[in-house]
Motif scaffolding. Structure first.
Motif, mmCIF file in Angstrom:
data_model
loop_
_atom_site.group_PDB
_atom_site.id
_atom_site.type_symbol
_atom_site.label_atom_id
_atom_site.label_comp_id
_atom_site.label_asym_id
_atom_site.label_seq_id
_atom_site.Cartn_x
_atom_site.Cartn_y
_atom_site.Cartn_z
ATOM 1 N N VAL A 133 0.867 -1.180 0.000
ATOM 2 C CA VAL A 133 0.000 0.000 0.000
ATOM 3 C C VAL A 133 0.902 1.227 0.000
ATOM 4 O O VAL A 133 1.731 1.406 0.893
ATOM 5 N N VAL A 153 -3.100 6.074 0.802
ATOM 6 C CA VAL A 153 -4.461 5.899 1.313
ATOM 7 C C VAL A 153 -5.152 7.246 1.309
ATOM 8 O O VAL A 153 -4.592 8.247 1.783
ATOM 9 N N GLU A 163 -0.277 3.014 4.716
ATOM 10 C CA GLU A 163 0.879 2.933 3.822
ATOM 11 C C GLU A 163 1.969 2.064 4.446
ATOM 12 O O GLU A 163 2.247 2.164 5.642
ATOM 13 N N VAL A 212 -7.280 3.291 -2.068
ATOM 14 C CA VAL A 212 -5.881 2.965 -1.835
ATOM 15 C C VAL A 212 -5.189 2.742 -3.171
ATOM 16 O O VAL A 212 -5.807 2.306 -4.147
#
Length: 370
Positions: free
Chosen positions: A28, A31, A39, A100
């Motif tokens: 990730v 966000v 993240e 995301v």
């Protein structure tokens, strides 16, 4: 991503590579709004479509696996955007209300990847900096590991910004991955490997056991110190480092660093007094005292009578009584209360109930030194 999850992912990746499987890591990188994870959260995907760890509560994983299998075949990294507010996309009625961006990259055998994976294995401080180019072009990767820089970015100015930003983030209290904008507008994802936080427990009594066990589960490196060897057994404290030290041995044998969070719970006034003075004279950033505030003030009085006068800067690190006000009674509940305060302290969170909170659930964390 906490250290326990990281260890799980790395073990699975090492086993897969030993079997000759190909793999990709999905991270990730951004966000917006509300999302399940933040993240820096990672997921491992193998070429047989199996996965290790999760990026969400279950709404992303199947889609990420499909994209990862394509990346494993092509070798071309990609960033995929997922809008969690579009229920029609998932057909699951989740309505998380955020979005995301996930970067998916095949695991290769190159110097940057080898260094990054070794840092994760060893729990070393390191930062992996990757440009997030809009056109999908490879902007290079650079790894900062201690004082060693491996790899390069195609833009020297962006590399200078990346290394400066990485060093700054690694020196915050709770280093976290993030996507940053460089002065020229280029976006850069900085992923982090950080040593596990250390929890030092002074005292190996009955109530120290659930505190140690819960902390180990949360990814802490737990150290338990007590002069009573019979109390310091792996059966009582699985996963912890056990130090049978007498109070008069602490100063010479036990050094605490700035990542150490110390909890004093000997249930013995003399040992608590010595342990408090030891912690105050260390680099420990957080010192928690179990028991009522009056007990702590009595210990300070006793230290003063011995000529030990801590400075305001030293006592400012003491949390007494330690723990959140949860109404905890049983040892397991007290452990939860203590670890809740430690998490809030590390992340700069308010530790207030979320009930009625509007907007993203995860607060914005402010980088702090120390």
């Amino acid at each position: 991503m906490n250290s326990a999850e990281t260890r799980t992912l790395i073990r699975a990746l090492d086993a897969a590579l030993l079997r000759g499987q190909r793999a990709a890591v999905a991270s990730v990188v951004r966000v917006r709004g509300s999302a399940y994870r933040r993240e820096g959260t990672r997921m491992l995907i193998l070429d047989d479509a199996s996965q290790v760890c999760m990026l969400s509560g279950g709404c992303l994983e199947a889609e990420v696996v499909e994209s990862a299998l394509e990346v494993i075949e092509s070798g071309a990294a990609r960033v995929v955007h997922y809008d969690l507010s579009e229920d029609a996309t998932w057909g699951l009625g989740l309505g998380c209300g955020g979005s995301v961006d996930v970067r998916i990259e095949r695991v290769e055998d190159d110097a940057v990847t080898r260094g990054w994976l070794e840092a994760l294995r060893q729990g070393e401080a390191a930062a992996l900096c990757v440009p997030l180019t809009a056109d999908g072009q490879d902007g290079g990767r650079v790894l900062l590991r201690g004082d060693t820089v491996t790899g390069t970015l195609s833009d020297p100015a962006l590399q200078a910004f990346a290394l400066e930003a990485a060093r700054a983030r690694l020196h915050t209290r709770d280093p976290r991955a993030a996507t940053l904008s460089a002065p020229d507008g280029q976006e850069l994802f900085i992923d982090l490997s950080v040593p596990a936080p250390e929890l030092l427990i002074y005292g190996a009594g009955h109530d120290a056991q659930p505190l140690s066990a819960q902390a180990v589960a949360l990814g802490y490196r737990v150290v338990v110190v007590d002069p009573r060897r019979a109390y310091l057994t792996p059966e009582r404290f699985p996963g912890a480092v056990l130090l049978p030290l007498a109070p008069d041995e602490l100063q010479a044998e036990l050094r605490l660093n700035s990542r150490t969070q110390a909890i004093i719970m000997n249930h013995h006034l003399d040992r608590d007094r010595v342990c408090l003075w030891h912690a105050l004279n260390s680099e420990a950033a957080f010192i928690g005292m179990l028991g009522p505030r009056s007990r702590y003030t009595d210990l300070l009085d006793a230290l003063a009578q011995e000529g030990h006068l801590p400075t305001p800067a030293q006592t400012a690190r003491v949390h007494s009584p330690v723990g959140l006000a949860l109404g905890a009674e049983a040892p397991e509940e007290v452990a939860l209360s203590i670890l809740g305060e430690l998490m809030a302290w590390r992340r700069g969170a308010s530790s207030t109930p979320l009930n009625g909170h509007e907007g993203p659930i995860h607060q914005t964390y402010v980088a702090r030194s120390g």
